[in-house]
Design an enzyme around this catalytic site. Structure first.
Site, PDB file in Angstrom:
ATOM      1  N   GLU A  49      10.002  -3.842  -5.980  1.00 40.45           N
ATOM      2  CA  GLU A  49      10.459  -3.558  -4.544  1.00 40.45           C
ATOM      3  C   GLU A  49      11.772  -4.398  -4.162  1.00 40.45           C
ATOM      4  O   GLU A  49      11.663  -5.708  -4.177  1.00 40.45           O
ATOM      5  CB  GLU A  49       9.306  -4.221  -3.696  1.00 40.45           C
ATOM      6  CG  GLU A  49       7.988  -3.639  -3.773  1.00 40.45           C
ATOM      7  CD  GLU A  49       6.784  -4.227  -2.951  1.00 40.45           C
ATOM      8  OE1 GLU A  49       5.685  -3.702  -2.824  1.00 40.45           O
ATOM      9  OE2 GLU A  49       7.094  -5.241  -2.419  1.00 40.45           O
ATOM     10  N   ASP A  60       8.266 -11.284   7.895  1.00 39.93           N
ATOM     11  CA  ASP A  60       8.655 -12.127   6.894  1.00 39.93           C
ATOM     12  C   ASP A  60       8.583 -13.459   7.330  1.00 39.93           C
ATOM     13  O   ASP A  60       8.966 -13.794   8.181  1.00 39.93           O
ATOM     14  CB  ASP A  60       9.875 -11.599   6.103  1.00 39.93           C
ATOM     15  CG  ASP A  60       9.772 -10.242   5.337  1.00 39.93           C
ATOM     16  OD1 ASP A  60       9.094 -10.245   4.386  1.00 39.93           O
ATOM     17  OD2 ASP A  60      10.616  -9.263   5.577  1.00 39.93           O
ATOM     18  N   TYR A 175       0.119  -0.128   0.198  1.00 36.47           N
ATOM     19  CA  TYR A 175       0.279  -1.639   0.401  1.00 36.47           C
ATOM     20  C   TYR A 175      -0.773  -2.379   1.111  1.00 36.47           C
ATOM     21  O   TYR A 175      -0.966  -2.100   2.383  1.00 36.47           O
ATOM     22  CB  TYR A 175       1.790  -1.904   0.976  1.00 36.47           C
ATOM     23  CG  TYR A 175       2.271  -3.351   0.533  1.00 36.47           C
ATOM     24  CD1 TYR A 175       1.402  -4.425   1.456  1.00 36.47           C
ATOM     25  CD2 TYR A 175       3.261  -3.450   0.165  1.00 36.47           C
ATOM     26  CE1 TYR A 175       2.102  -5.616   1.007  1.00 36.47           C
ATOM     27  CE2 TYR A 175       3.891  -4.769  -0.171  1.00 36.47           C
ATOM     28  CZ  TYR A 175       3.082  -5.827   0.226  1.00 36.47           C
ATOM     29  OH  TYR A 175       3.648  -7.101   0.185  1.00 36.47           O
TER      30      TYR A 175
END
Length: 218
Positions: A49, A60, A175
């Site tokens: 990725e 994040d 995911y």
């Protein structure tokens, strides 16, 4: 069949788990990123990725936030990341590559143009971290037209309706966000992860890759 699908199918045949590795493209520069991708391929990583640096990486934690900031300061752009992938393919690097990004850079680039550019560069799939499948019909259509895998996210808070929607919209792998909150290393794996994977598996046979918070091989 996409490269990602082929890789997971091979793993399933051997009854092996796969390893998906993430790095922020352009941190500290694109040349280093290219070298790291080559090394990942050499040591047996199954999918890479490449994080496209973005000024507002909402999902994040501090580590990837800092990496994105460094990459942006180094001048990394979407075009630069695509050129990096194209160069790797030209050198014979075959490892499946996924771009992990946010919807804003894709929208600014133009969805059809972005899909075409990704396919032309040799990208295998795209994760749009903040794009739910219910709002993703335009992107899904553009990606399908250029044979790109569309990888969506599920979390412990996902409803059954969301699990079903993601199962239908996702190709390549799902995911599975292992925990609530942002990215970053943790010492333990949440107990509820197994339950989430079981819930997802009821709706699809698509491979599931769990992320967020893993720090040890075990």
């Amino acid at each position: 069949m996409s490269q990602i699908t082929e890789r997971f199918a091979a793993l399933r045949t051997r009854n092996e788990a796969g390893l998906v590795a993430f790095i922020t493209a352009g941190d500290p520069n694109l040349e280093t990123t290219a070298a790291l991708v080559c090394e990942f391929a050499r040591v047996g990583v199954d999918v890479v990725e490449l994080g496209v640096p973005f000024s507002d990486p909402l999902a994040d934690g501090p580590t990837i936030q800092a990496a994105s900031e460094r990459a942006l300061k180094a001048g990394t752009t979407v075009e630069g990341v695509l050129s990096l992938v194209s160069g790797l393919r030209g050198e014979g690097v075959t490892i499946p590559i996924v771009l992990m990004t946010y919807y804003n850079p894709m929208l600014q680039f133009g969805l059809e143009r972005f899909a075409q550019a990704c396919a032309g560069a040799g990208v295998d799939g795209v994760i749009a971290t903040d794009l739910p499948p219910e709002e993703g019909s335009r992107w899904i259509a553009a990606a399908r037209a250029h044979r790109l895998d569309t990888i969506f996210l599920l979390a412990p808070t996902s409803t059954e309706a969301r699990v079903e929607a993601v199962a239908k919209a996702t190709t390549g792998f799902i995911y599975c966000v292992a925990r609530l909150g942002v990215t970053g290393a943790r010492d333990t794996v949440p107990e509820e992860l197994g339950d989430l994977i079981t819930r997802i598996r009821k709706h699809t046979s698509t491979p599931i890759a769990a992320g967020f918070g893993f720090s040890q091989p075990e």
